[in-house]
Design a protein around this motif. Structure first.
Motif, short mmCIF file in Angstrom:
data_model
loop_
_atom_site.label_atom_id
_atom_site.label_comp_id
_atom_site.label_asym_id
_atom_site.label_seq_id
_atom_site.Cartn_x
_atom_site.Cartn_y
_atom_site.Cartn_z
N SER A 50 0.85 -1.13 0.00
CA SER A 50 -0.07 -0.09 0.08
C SER A 50 0.82 1.38 0.06
CB SER A 50 -0.86 0.04 1.11
OG SER A 50 -1.64 -0.97 1.11
N GLN A 51 1.79 1.19 0.82
CA GLN A 51 2.95 2.38 0.83
C GLN A 51 3.46 2.65 -0.48
OE1 GLN A 51 5.43 1.17 4.01
NE2 GLN A 51 4.20 2.14 5.53
N ARG A 52 3.95 1.46 -1.10
CA ARG A 52 4.70 1.79 -2.66
C ARG A 52 3.47 2.05 -3.62
NH1 ARG A 52 5.15 -1.80 -7.03
NH2 ARG A 52 7.13 -1.58 -7.78
N VAL A 53 2.41 1.69 -3.55
CA VAL A 53 1.36 2.40 -4.51
C VAL A 53 1.20 3.71 -4.13
CG1 VAL A 53 -1.23 2.40 -5.23
CG2 VAL A 53 0.04 -0.05 -4.87
N GLU A 54 1.01 4.14 -3.08
CA GLU A 54 0.84 5.60 -2.63
C GLU A 54 2.18 6.42 -2.90
OE1 GLU A 54 -0.83 8.90 -1.23
OE2 GLU A 54 -1.55 6.89 -1.32
N GLU A 55 3.36 5.86 -2.97
CA GLU A 55 4.52 6.36 -3.30
C GLU A 55 4.46 6.71 -4.92
OE1 GLU A 55 8.17 4.30 -2.62
OE2 GLU A 55 9.29 5.64 -3.97
N ILE A 56 4.12 5.65 -5.43
CA ILE A 56 3.94 5.68 -7.11
C ILE A 56 2.89 6.75 -7.47
CG2 ILE A 56 3.25 4.73 -9.32
CD1 ILE A 56 4.58 1.93 -8.04
N ARG A 57 1.75 6.91 -6.66
CA ARG A 57 0.65 7.86 -6.94
C ARG A 57 1.32 9.23 -6.93
NH1 ARG A 57 -2.83 6.14 -3.61
NH2 ARG A 57 -3.44 4.25 -4.86
N VAL A 58 1.76 9.61 -5.71
CA VAL A 58 2.44 10.59 -5.52
C VAL A 58 3.31 11.23 -6.70
CG1 VAL A 58 3.95 12.09 -3.84
CG2 VAL A 58 2.00 10.62 -3.12
N SER A 59 4.18 10.27 -7.21
CA SER A 59 5.33 10.53 -7.90
C SER A 59 4.60 10.95 -9.70
CB SER A 59 6.14 9.25 -8.31
OG SER A 59 6.93 9.41 -7.00
N GLU A 60 3.44 10.61 -9.52
CA GLU A 60 2.79 11.01 -10.89
C GLU A 60 2.37 12.46 -11.01
OE1 GLU A 60 -0.51 8.22 -10.82
OE2 GLU A 60 0.47 6.66 -11.69
N ASN A 61 2.68 13.08 -9.84
CA ASN A 61 2.29 14.60 -10.03
C ASN A 61 3.28 15.42 -10.58
OD1 ASN A 61 0.04 14.06 -8.73
ND2 ASN A 61 0.82 14.26 -6.56
N PHE A 62 4.23 15.17 -11.60
CA PHE A 62 4.83 15.91 -12.42
C PHE A 62 4.10 16.98 -13.37
CE2 PHE A 62 7.33 16.96 -16.10
CZ PHE A 62 8.46 17.47 -15.73
N HIS A 188 20.89 4.89 -6.72
CA HIS A 188 19.42 4.78 -6.46
C HIS A 188 19.06 3.18 -7.21
CE1 HIS A 188 18.58 9.00 -5.80
NE2 HIS A 188 19.36 9.02 -6.82
N THR A 189 18.00 2.63 -6.71
CA THR A 189 17.75 1.38 -7.44
C THR A 189 16.44 1.52 -8.19
OG1 THR A 189 18.47 -0.04 -5.52
CG2 THR A 189 17.00 -1.22 -6.93
N PHE A 190 16.56 1.27 -9.40
CA PHE A 190 15.72 1.44 -10.43
C PHE A 190 15.68 0.38 -11.55
CE2 PHE A 190 13.42 3.03 -14.33
CZ PHE A 190 12.24 3.41 -13.79
N ASP A 191 14.50 -0.53 -11.53
CA ASP A 191 14.62 -1.62 -12.70
C ASP A 191 14.67 -1.31 -13.89
OD1 ASP A 191 14.90 -3.95 -13.45
OD2 ASP A 191 12.96 -4.93 -12.68
N LEU A 215 11.73 9.07 -13.40
CA LEU A 215 11.74 7.89 -14.54
C LEU A 215 10.57 7.23 -14.54
CD1 LEU A 215 15.42 6.49 -13.81
CD2 LEU A 215 14.82 8.48 -15.22
N GLY A 216 9.92 7.34 -15.62
CA GLY A 216 8.40 6.84 -15.86
C GLY A 216 7.75 7.40 -14.92
N ASN A 217 6.88 6.81 -13.84
CA ASN A 217 6.26 7.56 -13.12
C ASN A 217 6.84 7.79 -11.72
OD1 ASN A 217 5.75 4.82 -12.36
ND2 ASN A 217 3.62 4.83 -12.46
N ARG A 218 8.07 7.37 -11.38
CA ARG A 218 8.51 7.44 -10.22
C ARG A 218 9.53 8.52 -10.05
NH1 ARG A 218 12.81 2.87 -7.88
NH2 ARG A 218 13.81 3.93 -6.26
N LYS A 219 9.31 9.11 -8.85
CA LYS A 219 10.25 10.30 -8.44
C LYS A 219 11.54 9.83 -7.75
CE LYS A 219 10.24 14.36 -5.34
NZ LYS A 219 9.17 15.38 -4.50
#
Length: 260
Positions: A50-62, A188-191, A215-219
């Protein structure tokens, strides 16, 4: 009257059953503890996801800037023709890729690319572009870097310069961000592997001395990456080498400022 041997066996029977009963009770307690532990682990995993999904959702605010400063999607060029808006110590030409929309610029090994004309960047602006890494395996691509150099020269190949982001393709899941002035480095770790043969959208926001990297939708990074009077010249340095026919392509560059 029972034979003495039978009396002894009957008397010993409760003693034999007692350990068996204790074992059953212990097994029941063990199963309950196991069930409780598994439930706790499931709750922790759910909370983590849930925390990971929330992190991704926040990162979409570019938010992209609303005042165009520079734009290049190569649509005005025929396949194979040179690109006048970009300069390089190598070749800057246009390609059409089957299965991918638009036109692309292949990044030649050992080549650095910058804009043909140095821009006067506003204090607050964004840079967005697409990268497409193609090949059979991600480890066939050496590191690639992009960011802002202190000058606009392309006389020779440079790796990392000024303020940079470095994609470690051959490690498959590592990205470095940093700056020469102020001296700064972060890992940073990014796949990156899921983006092999798939478009990776990159967004940068610069406001004064601060830069935010998506990168993508991740801050991925957000911090002070520039000295107060640092010159900014957008650049991209291709991998030093490729193997087995791998290649990275650039597309859809947009630089935009912000108006009131």
């Amino acid at each position: 009257m029972l034979h003495p041997k039978f009396q002894i066996r009957i008397l010993c029977l409760p003693l034999i059953l007692l350990p068996l009963q204790s074992q059953a009770q212990l097994k029941e307690l063990w199963n309950k503890a196991k069930e409780k532990t598994e439930k706790t682990v499931d709750q922790l995993i759910t909370k983590k996801n849930s925390q990971r999904v929330e992190e991704i959702r926040v990162s979409e605010n570019f938010i992209t800037g609303n005042i165009p400063v520079f734009s290049e999607d190569f649509s005005a060029y025929k396949a194979g023709s040179s690109i006048s808006s970009i300069k390089s110590n190598g070749l800057a030409a246009v390609s059409i890729l089957k299965g991918y929309p638009g036109k692309w610029m292949p990044l030649e090994d050992k080549a650095t690319y910058k804009l043909s004309k140095a821009l006067s960047y506003p204090d607050h602006f964004t840079v967005t572009f697409d990268l497409l890494a193609t090949g059979d395996q991600i480890k066939d691509i050496a590191p690639l870097s992009f960011g802002f150099a202190p000058d606009n020269s392309t006389k020779e190949y440079m790796g990392i310069s000024g303020t940079y982001v470095e994609l470690q393709y051959y490690d498959s899941n590592m990205v470095n961000t940093g700056s020469k002035n102020p001296e700064k480095y972060a890992n940073h770790t990014f796949d990156l592997e899921p983006y092999l043969n798939k478009i990776l959208h990159i967004s940068l926001e610069v406001e004064g001395e601060r830069m935010t990297v998506y990168l993508g939708n991740r801050k991925l990074a957000d911090g002070i990456f520039f000295a107060p009077s640092a010159a900014k010249n957008f650049y991209l340095s291709a991998p030093w080498e490729y193997h087995n026919g791998a290649k990275v392509f650039l597309g859809n560059i947009k630089i935009s400022g912000f108006g009131k």
